[in-house]
Write a protein that holds these residues in place. Sequence first.
Motif, PDB file in Angstrom:
ATOM      1  N   THR A  50       0.836  -1.201   0.000  1.00 52.01           N
ATOM      2  CA  THR A  50       0.000   0.000   0.000  1.00 52.01           C
ATOM      3  C   THR A  50       0.872   1.253   0.000  1.00 52.01           C
ATOM      4  O   THR A  50       2.030   1.211   0.420  1.00 52.01           O
ATOM      5  CB  THR A  50      -0.910   0.032   1.243  1.00 52.01           C
ATOM      6  N   ASP A  51       0.296   2.350  -0.484  1.00 51.72           N
ATOM      7  CA  ASP A  51       1.020   3.613  -0.395  1.00 51.72           C
ATOM      8  C   ASP A  51       0.865   4.182   1.017  1.00 51.72           C
ATOM      9  O   ASP A  51       0.211   3.586   1.876  1.00 51.72           O
ATOM     10  CB  ASP A  51       0.532   4.602  -1.453  1.00 51.72           C
ATOM     11  N   GLU A  52       1.516   5.316   1.281  1.00 51.90           N
ATOM     12  CA  GLU A  52       1.490   5.899   2.626  1.00 51.90           C
ATOM     13  C   GLU A  52       0.080   6.228   3.093  1.00 51.90           C
ATOM     14  O   GLU A  52      -0.239   6.123   4.265  1.00 51.90           O
ATOM     15  CB  GLU A  52       2.363   7.160   2.654  1.00 51.90           C
ATOM     16  N   SER A  53      -0.769   6.621   2.160  1.00 59.60           N
ATOM     17  CA  SER A  53      -2.138   7.005   2.526  1.00 59.60           C
ATOM     18  C   SER A  53      -3.064   5.799   2.668  1.00 59.60           C
ATOM     19  O   SER A  53      -4.205   5.941   3.094  1.00 59.60           O
ATOM     20  CB  SER A  53      -2.712   7.959   1.477  1.00 59.60           C
ATOM     21  N   GLN A  54      -2.574   4.612   2.269  1.00 64.34           N
ATOM     22  CA  GLN A  54      -3.369   3.372   2.281  1.00 64.34           C
ATOM     23  C   GLN A  54      -4.611   3.494   1.393  1.00 64.34           C
ATOM     24  O   GLN A  54      -5.633   2.858   1.651  1.00 64.34           O
ATOM     25  CB  GLN A  54      -3.767   2.995   3.701  1.00 64.34           C
ATOM     26  N   LYS A  55      -4.486   4.269   0.341  1.00 61.11           N
ATOM     27  CA  LYS A  55      -5.598   4.425  -0.594  1.00 61.11           C
ATOM     28  C   LYS A  55      -5.403   3.619  -1.870  1.00 61.11           C
ATOM     29  O   LYS A  55      -6.364   3.388  -2.604  1.00 61.11           O
ATOM     30  CB  LYS A  55      -5.801   5.907  -0.943  1.00 61.11           C
ATOM     31  N   ARG A  56      -4.159   3.205  -2.138  1.00 60.35           N
ATOM     32  CA  ARG A  56      -3.886   2.426  -3.343  1.00 60.35           C
ATOM     33  C   ARG A  56      -3.008   1.227  -2.997  1.00 60.35           C
ATOM     34  O   ARG A  56      -2.202   1.283  -2.054  1.00 60.35           O
ATOM     35  CB  ARG A  56      -3.216   3.273  -4.425  1.00 60.35           C
ATOM     36  N   ILE A  71       1.792  -5.598 -15.316  1.00 63.30           N
ATOM     37  CA  ILE A  71       1.410  -5.878 -13.928  1.00 63.30           C
ATOM     38  C   ILE A  71       2.180  -5.010 -12.942  1.00 63.30           C
ATOM     39  O   ILE A  71       1.641  -4.589 -11.923  1.00 63.30           O
ATOM     40  CB  ILE A  71       1.598  -7.383 -13.596  1.00 63.30           C
ATOM     41  N   GLU A  72       3.474  -4.719 -13.245  1.00 61.53           N
ATOM     42  CA  GLU A  72       4.258  -3.904 -12.309  1.00 61.53           C
ATOM     43  C   GLU A  72       3.826  -2.445 -12.292  1.00 61.53           C
ATOM     44  O   GLU A  72       4.155  -1.693 -11.388  1.00 61.53           O
ATOM     45  CB  GLU A  72       5.751  -3.998 -12.630  1.00 61.53           C
ATOM     46  N   ASN A  73       3.067  -2.020 -13.310  1.00 54.40           N
ATOM     47  CA  ASN A  73       2.586  -0.630 -13.368  1.00 54.40           C
ATOM     48  C   ASN A  73       1.127  -0.509 -12.935  1.00 54.40           C
ATOM     49  O   ASN A  73       0.555   0.580 -12.944  1.00 54.40           O
ATOM     50  CB  ASN A  73       2.732  -0.079 -14.789  1.00 54.40           C
ATOM     51  N   PHE A  74       0.523  -1.633 -12.556  1.00 56.28           N
ATOM     52  CA  PHE A  74      -0.893  -1.644 -12.220  1.00 56.28           C
ATOM     53  C   PHE A  74      -1.101  -1.269 -10.754  1.00 56.28           C
ATOM     54  O   PHE A  74      -0.302  -1.632  -9.890  1.00 56.28           O
ATOM     55  CB  PHE A  74      -1.453  -3.041 -12.486  1.00 56.28           C
ATOM     56  N   SER A  75      -2.147  -0.529 -10.462  1.00 60.74           N
ATOM     57  CA  SER A  75      -2.473  -0.185  -9.076  1.00 60.74           C
ATOM     58  C   SER A  75      -3.976  -0.314  -8.868  1.00 60.74           C
ATOM     59  O   SER A  75      -4.758  -0.222  -9.814  1.00 60.74           O
ATOM     60  CB  SER A  75      -2.010   1.239  -8.733  1.00 60.74           C
ATOM     61  N   ILE A  76      -4.356  -0.535  -7.621  1.00 63.85           N
ATOM     62  CA  ILE A  76      -5.763  -0.768  -7.281  1.00 63.85           C
ATOM     63  C   ILE A  76      -6.210   0.261  -6.254  1.00 63.85           C
ATOM     64  O   ILE A  76      -5.624   0.345  -5.164  1.00 63.85           O
ATOM     65  CB  ILE A  76      -5.951  -2.176  -6.687  1.00 63.85           C
ATOM     66  N   PRO A  77      -7.229   1.047  -6.546  1.00 63.87           N
ATOM     67  CA  PRO A  77      -7.801   1.938  -5.525  1.00 63.87           C
ATOM     68  C   PRO A  77      -8.507   1.095  -4.460  1.00 63.87           C
ATOM     69  O   PRO A  77      -9.439   0.345  -4.771  1.00 63.87           O
ATOM     70  CB  PRO A  77      -8.790   2.808  -6.305  1.00 63.87           C
ATOM     71  N   VAL A  78      -8.075   1.199  -3.226  1.00 64.44           N
ATOM     72  CA  VAL A  78      -8.621   0.357  -2.158  1.00 64.44           C
ATOM     73  C   VAL A  78     -10.127   0.552  -2.008  1.00 64.44           C
ATOM     74  O   VAL A  78     -10.878  -0.415  -1.790  1.00 64.44           O
ATOM     75  CB  VAL A  78      -7.903   0.664  -0.821  1.00 64.44           C
TER      76      VAL A  78
END
Length: 335
Positions: free
Chosen positions: A82-88, A112-119
């Motif tokens: 997760t990122d610092e904000s825990q949003k992605r 796949i290494e460039n993919f991100s998911i909005p939590v």
Amino acid sequence: TSDGRVLWFRNQTGLVRDETGRIRYSHGVMFDITERKRAEQLLRTLNQVALAMERALTPEEIFAAVARELKKLGFACVVFLTDESQKRMFPKYWSYAAGAIKALERLTGLKIENFSIPVETVDVYRKVVWERKAAFVENVEDITQQVLPKLLKKFAGQIVRMLKIPKSVSAPLIVEDKVIGVLSVESDDLTEGDIPTITAFAHQMAAAWRKAQLMQDLERSLVEQEQAQAELQHTLEKLRKALGGIIQAMALTVETKDPYTAGHQRQVANLARAIATEMGLSEERIDGIRTAGVIHDIGKISVPGEILSKPSRLNDMEFGLIKTCLLYTSDAADE
């Protein structure tokens, strides 16, 4: 079974005898112990993972240890950070076959290494990341549809079949009371009863991850310290050489003003160094004594050259100037 699952049973049998002791018939009961066997197998794997992670020194080695042991059970796994904000969330490590990943990227046009998911867009991940609770997913296709961009949602079922991940259990990776990622274990053989074991895997991985981070920070700190010490040593060496040049220049100036004693300072310096070496002093002390020998007559700079080289007897004033050179030498040495 017809779907390829292996079932374990325990057979308990007994004999029934008549009043004379003759065996009349036997009876038996079959107990389904599949879940118990499964729990024992998962526990053994958990112990093997713990041993493997103790030897791991990097996050990559930690994931490799977990993936290797889970593969023995027919499980795939992926770690999202997760990122610092825990949003992605970002897929960081995965155990899927390389061929399947390439096929997936060709199908979707995504790396796949460039993919991100909005939590916030995925119900399960909101629960895992924000509520810190593990979750079982009966149908991974539903999650895949939530994860994919609108134009790619039609590929959800195909992706699940390509990666062979119909069911999953996701558990939070918590380090120092903060969720840093998610461990997702995937297989067609998972049940909701596997949540405690997968959660234990996640806890072990997070602890090992933190240990690896601390080791890497320590190693980085030691390297930086060594670099700083090397730079300091290099600077000191440059200063030492510069100081040596200045001292030699001053010594030559003195010899120029007083040709009668030319070479005297070098001789004193060499003799002083030889004595210090014989005494077994440190290299630093020996170098300091040699330097003192070179500049011990530096005070002559303050005396006019015609007085230093005067062939006749000095008068009181001239002799007074000669004596002041001792004070000059002392002051120069102190500085």
